[in-house]
Design an enzyme around this catalytic site. Structure first.
Site, mmCIF file in Angstrom:
data_model
loop_
_atom_site.group_PDB
_atom_site.id
_atom_site.type_symbol
_atom_site.label_atom_id
_atom_site.label_comp_id
_atom_site.label_asym_id
_atom_site.label_seq_id
_atom_site.Cartn_x
_atom_site.Cartn_y
_atom_site.Cartn_z
ATOM 1 N N ASN A 183 0.845 -1.193 0.000
ATOM 2 C CA ASN A 183 0.000 0.000 0.000
ATOM 3 C C ASN A 183 0.884 1.247 0.000
ATOM 4 O OD1 ASN A 183 -1.673 2.138 0.538
ATOM 5 N ND2 ASN A 183 -2.933 1.034 2.036
ATOM 6 N N PHE A 184 1.174 1.743 -1.207
ATOM 7 C CA PHE A 184 1.929 2.984 -1.373
ATOM 8 C C PHE A 184 0.978 4.101 -1.796
ATOM 9 C CE2 PHE A 184 6.058 0.585 -2.809
ATOM 10 C CZ PHE A 184 6.178 0.066 -1.515
ATOM 11 N N CYS A 186 -2.255 5.243 0.213
ATOM 12 C CA CYS A 186 -3.190 5.905 1.118
ATOM 13 C C CYS A 186 -2.858 7.392 1.261
ATOM 14 C CB CYS A 186 -3.155 5.222 2.480
ATOM 15 S SG CYS A 186 -4.338 5.960 3.628
ATOM 16 N N CYS A 246 -31.855 19.152 -25.284
ATOM 17 C CA CYS A 246 -30.765 19.309 -26.250
ATOM 18 C C CYS A 246 -30.701 20.738 -26.772
ATOM 19 C CB CYS A 246 -30.923 18.312 -27.397
ATOM 20 S SG CYS A 246 -32.516 18.426 -28.267
ATOM 21 N N CYS A 266 -20.349 17.515 -31.435
ATOM 22 C CA CYS A 266 -19.653 17.515 -30.140
ATOM 23 C C CYS A 266 -20.173 16.468 -29.161
ATOM 24 C CB CYS A 266 -19.737 18.899 -29.503
ATOM 25 S SG CYS A 266 -21.370 19.329 -28.865
#
Lengths: 432, 440
Positions: free
Chosen positions: A131-132, A134, A347, A388
């Protein structure tokens, strides 16, 4: 029958659906119930020096009535004794030998890493997840994202874990970085067998406007937490894809971030995840959501003729291009299916205020126009429509507005081709 | 003012047919709204309330703002939320009908917002700068109330002349209590009058207690919003028997006083309009075991709303279609009506010879219409009266200087929301007229 059996960095499970390291994977009893419900694996709630948590801990963001479309927490790693956790891991593995039990770990010193890895593997862990990631609390103590944000530290601690481990090691990455790639590469250099991402995003979920306090409130104050849930999926997909398509990366990914249903899971797999991890949707709806995930994935594979997960993992990665390589001569316009139009004219206002002013309540000069017997079907000025998608996005009737490709006589030409080779571009639309 | 109402009046036993929303229900429903552009629901509302806007405000927790949006367009938003036939107006035109899903419950959302505002004592409008002009309003119903409130916002002094002791018109005396009870109507009236500067002269009948000419002389403008008159009678034998009553009169008695229904076993209601449907439902709710609607037309062609009739059927009401009462009969004791002699009629509503039917009844309520009151103004030259209603232009101007009209007296009998719209429109026309006078 499609085969869902999963192999992520050497960790095998009957299906790709794993509980993420989080409250739903806090105890053996919970994880065993999850396995009974159909989950293929679980990443145990992070083990380390047991902590003391605050109350309260969670916050949700409600968007137009959808509760917890985004979610955050300020809960830390396990608050239960390591002995209890290891006993329950052992017990769970014994009862469910075919399911993946991955143990998430977070400690500080090299000795602590060696010790906790040994005990995890002794208890029966099929894999480890470092766990790097949190982003709250633990990082203030030099762990969690404090490690994940420093590639050199990440690589070094990963190399310790890989040295001590006899089972595959996944490094869980934090999204709280400007570019995920150096961090994924650091884990790889450290010898990781795979990565899992994303962990939560640093966040303040909301403010109590009557009491002038952040949520989730702990007495008269609060702190930043980790953001997750359905709303973070686009960020997670981008980070997963960024690593998956990088030429120097090439190790397995366990995808995490807002996965709420089988379709989300398929998207993560198409962008390179070989397993997926789920937390928030389970917190909100329970373990039972996995039934539809499995069935939906199977049906998807059947529909597309995939027999194994390998056949779909990474299949959408080649479509992830640079902007400069997009075909500027590809043209679409919006078409409204008058039969299914309900005349809400959402729309019209969206195009008028938020896009390119080409959808009108009526065709100018033809105020009495009635389409399919309906007086409120909007009219699209296709000569101005830039394609778009906004109208299609706001339309409440699925399939009513379709974006249709237009044959405009121009050969495909990208910006890069235009700049470097003089490729001819079609005239701009809607640029007055 | 509610204290003036009889606490034991017959209508108090009625429960709301459409209940009030809880906050959770209101927010859930509000969030379903698509927030249409140029919304069909707004177009369908005679007062053009900005419905998507107020619904959005409910969804964001801005309930007070929602009420303001409603009252800006219709100061009678509280009663209209309950009495409007939304099924054929705003809700009937919700785009969700087109999608085949339940339409937004606009009336219930409007009730949620307006009830909250009244309960919270919210006030949104202030009287305008005093213009020095005085306007008389004949009748104290929705048309006059809407007109007077708008005139006050524009700075004109108002005096309402009402022949009854209570204001509110049919909202107070005539609306079916499963939609609106008299006390809620009276509360709404008080709230509207709270703008100040509207004098009320109750129990004063114009044309009798006050002369029209005097009214005209003493005011800069006059609004005629007297509504409709007494129930129409059939002119057939036995109509004078005890137990034969006009429906509107009977409803008024039930709403403001008490009606004795304990001994009534069979009630016949004559008519096929909305008053007839209201009264059959009321008779059933008050415990009359057998209630029959007698209408000379067919079910598909009845003027009453289909959704209301469906609800009546759900209460166990019966109907005799294409049937025309020709006489009411008592028994020898002369105690009151016992039977209704009827003939069947053909599709052209002509009686069919030899088709006699006799219905047992100890209460007969006539719901075949109300008299028109336009003739009250017959003495005033220039005012055109056609079939009993006062003729005006779209803004409510009559053919006589100073005189304006709106509501049932002008439209012949429509909904409360039409009266509110016409009262509001007339107020603006009166304001323009008074401004012109001021400039002259």
């Amino acid at each position: 029958m499609p085969d869902l059996s999963t192999n992520c960095a050497g960790i095998r499970s009957p299906n790709p659906f794993w509980l993420a390291s989080a409250p739903p994977a806090n105890s053996g009893a919970q994880i065993q119930r999850a396995f009974d419900a159909g989950w293929g694996g679980a990443v145990w709630k992070t083990l380390g020096q047991p902590i003391q948590n605050v109350s309260s801990r969670f916050g949700g963001t409600t968007i137009r009535g959808v509760q917890a479309a985004g979610f955050n927490n300020i809960e830390l790693i396990t608050d239960r004794s390591l002995e209890t956790n290891f006993r329950e891991i052992y017990d769970t593995k014994k009862k469910y030998p075919k399911h993946a039990v991955v143990v998430s770990l977070m400690v500080e010193t090299r000795d602590e890493w060696r010790d906790i890895i040994k005990r995890s593997i002794d208890a029966g862990a099929d894999g480890l997840e470092l766990n790097f990631g949190c982003p709250h609390g633990m990082c203030e103590r030099g762990m969690g994202s404090a490690v994940g944000q420093e590639p050199r530290v990440n690589q070094e601690i990963t190399s310790w874990a890989v040295e001590y481990s006899t089972v595959p090691v996944l490094v869980k990455l934090t999204p709280n970085v400007s570019d995920i790639v150096p961090h994924g590469l650091a884990a790889k250099r450290g010898g990781a067998h795979g990565v899992s991402l994303i962990n939560t995003i640093k966040s303040i979920i909301s403010v109590d406007v009557d009491n002038f306090v952040l949520e989730p409130r702990v007495g008269s104050r609060s702190t930043n937490g980790g953001y997750c849930g359905a709303a973070v999926k686009p960020i997670a997909l981008h980070m997963v894809a960024s690593l998956a398509r990088h030429k120097d990366f090439g190790i397995p990914i366990s995808g995490i971030g807002g996965i709420s249903n089988w379709r989300d899971a398929v998207e993560f797999m198409l962008l390179g995840s070989s397993s997926v991890q789920v937390c928030t949707e389970v917190m909100l709806r329970g373990y039972r959501v996995v039934g539809d995930m499995i069935e939906g994935l199977e049906e998807y594979m059947r529909t597309h003729g995939f027999e194994t997960l390998d056949q779909l993992i990474g299949k959408a990665i080649p479509s992830y291009s640079e902007w400069g390589d997009l075909d500027l001569n590809y043209e679409t316009v919006a078409k409204i299916d008058a039969k299914s139009c309900i005349g809400c004219q959402a729309c019209v206002v969206a195009c008028m205020d938020g896009a390119h002013q080409c959808i009108f309540p009526q065709k100018p000069g033809d105020e009495a126009h009635v389409v399919e017997g309906k007086p409120r079907v909007p009219w699209i000025d296709e000569s101005e429509c830039v394609g778009c998608n906004l109208c299609k996005i706001v339309c409440p009737v699925p399939g009513c507005i379709d974006m249709v490709a237009v044959e405009n006589g121009f050969k495909p030409a990208t910006w890069n081709q235009h700049v470097h080779e003089g490729a001819q571009l079609r005239p701009k639309k809607g640029a007055h | 003012m509610p204290s003036r109402l009889d606490a034991e009046r017959s209508e108090v036993v009625f429960e709301d047919y459409k209940g009030a929303y809880t906050p959770a229900q209101a927010v859930l429903e509000a969030n379903r709204c698509i927030y249409c552009s140029d919304a069909p629901c707004v177009q369908a509302c005679p007062t053009h309330i900005e419905i998507p806007e107020f619904i959005r405000k409910i969804s964001t927790g801005n309930v007070k703002g929602a009420a303001r949006t409603i009252f800006e367009a219709n100061i009678l938003g509280t009663s209209c939320a309950r009495v409007c036939p939304v099924e054929v107006l705003c809700v009937g035109d919700c785009v969700y009908n087109e999608l085949g899903v339940p339409p937004i419950q606009i009336g219930k959302l409007q009730r949620y917002a307006t009830d909250a505002a009244l309960a919270g004592g919210e006030r949104f409008f202030e009287a305008g700068t005093e213009s020095g002009k005085r306007v008389a309003l004949i009748g104290g119903g929705p048309a006059s109330l809407a007109c007077a409130h708008e005139l006050r916002r524009l700075g004109h002094r108002c005096t309402i002349f009402e022949k009854r002791a209570v204001l509110g018109g049919l909202n107070t005396t005539g609306i079916a209590p499963h939609k609106l009870k008299a006390d809620t109507s009276v509360e709404e009236v008080d709230w509207i009058l709270g703008i100040g500067g509207i004098d009320v002269r109750a129990s004063v009948e114009v044309g009798k207690d006050v002369a029209l000419e005097a009214l005209e002389r003493e005011h800069d403008a006059v609004f005629f919003g007297a509504g409709l008159g007494a129930d129409t009678l059939m002119g057939i034998p036995g109509e004078e028997l005890a137990g034969v009553e006009g429906a509107v009169a009977w409803i008024e008695k039930m709403k403001l006083g008490r009606v004795a229904t304990g001994e009534v076993k069979r009630c016949v209601v004559v008519g096929g309009g909305n008053t007839a449907i209201d009264v059959v439902r009321e008779a059933r709710t008050l415990g009359i075991p057998e209630v029959t609607m007698v209408y000379r037309g067919t079910e598909p062609k009845m003027p009453g709303y289909a959704h209301e009739w469906k609800a009546a059927l759900g209460q166990g009401v019966r109907a005799e279609w294409q049937t025309l009462p020709v006489a009411f009969e008592g028994d020898a004791s002369g105690a009151g009506v016992k039977r209704v002699k009827c003939l069947r009629v053909d599709d052209a509503k002509r009686p069919i010879a030899g088709s006699e039917v006799t219905l047992e009844a100890d209460l007969v309520l006539l719901a075949i219409g109300q008299s028109k009151l336009g003739e009250l103004l017959a003495s005033l030259a220039g005012i055109e009266i056609a079939r009993g209603v006062v003729v005006t232009d779209a803004a409510g101007r009559t053919g006589r200087k100073k005189w304006f009209a709106g509501g049932d007296a002008k439209n012949g009998g429509k909904e409360v929301v039409n009266a509110a719209a016409e009262g509001m429109a007339a107020a603006r026309a009166i304001h323009a007229f008074l401004a012109g006078v001021g400039n002259a």
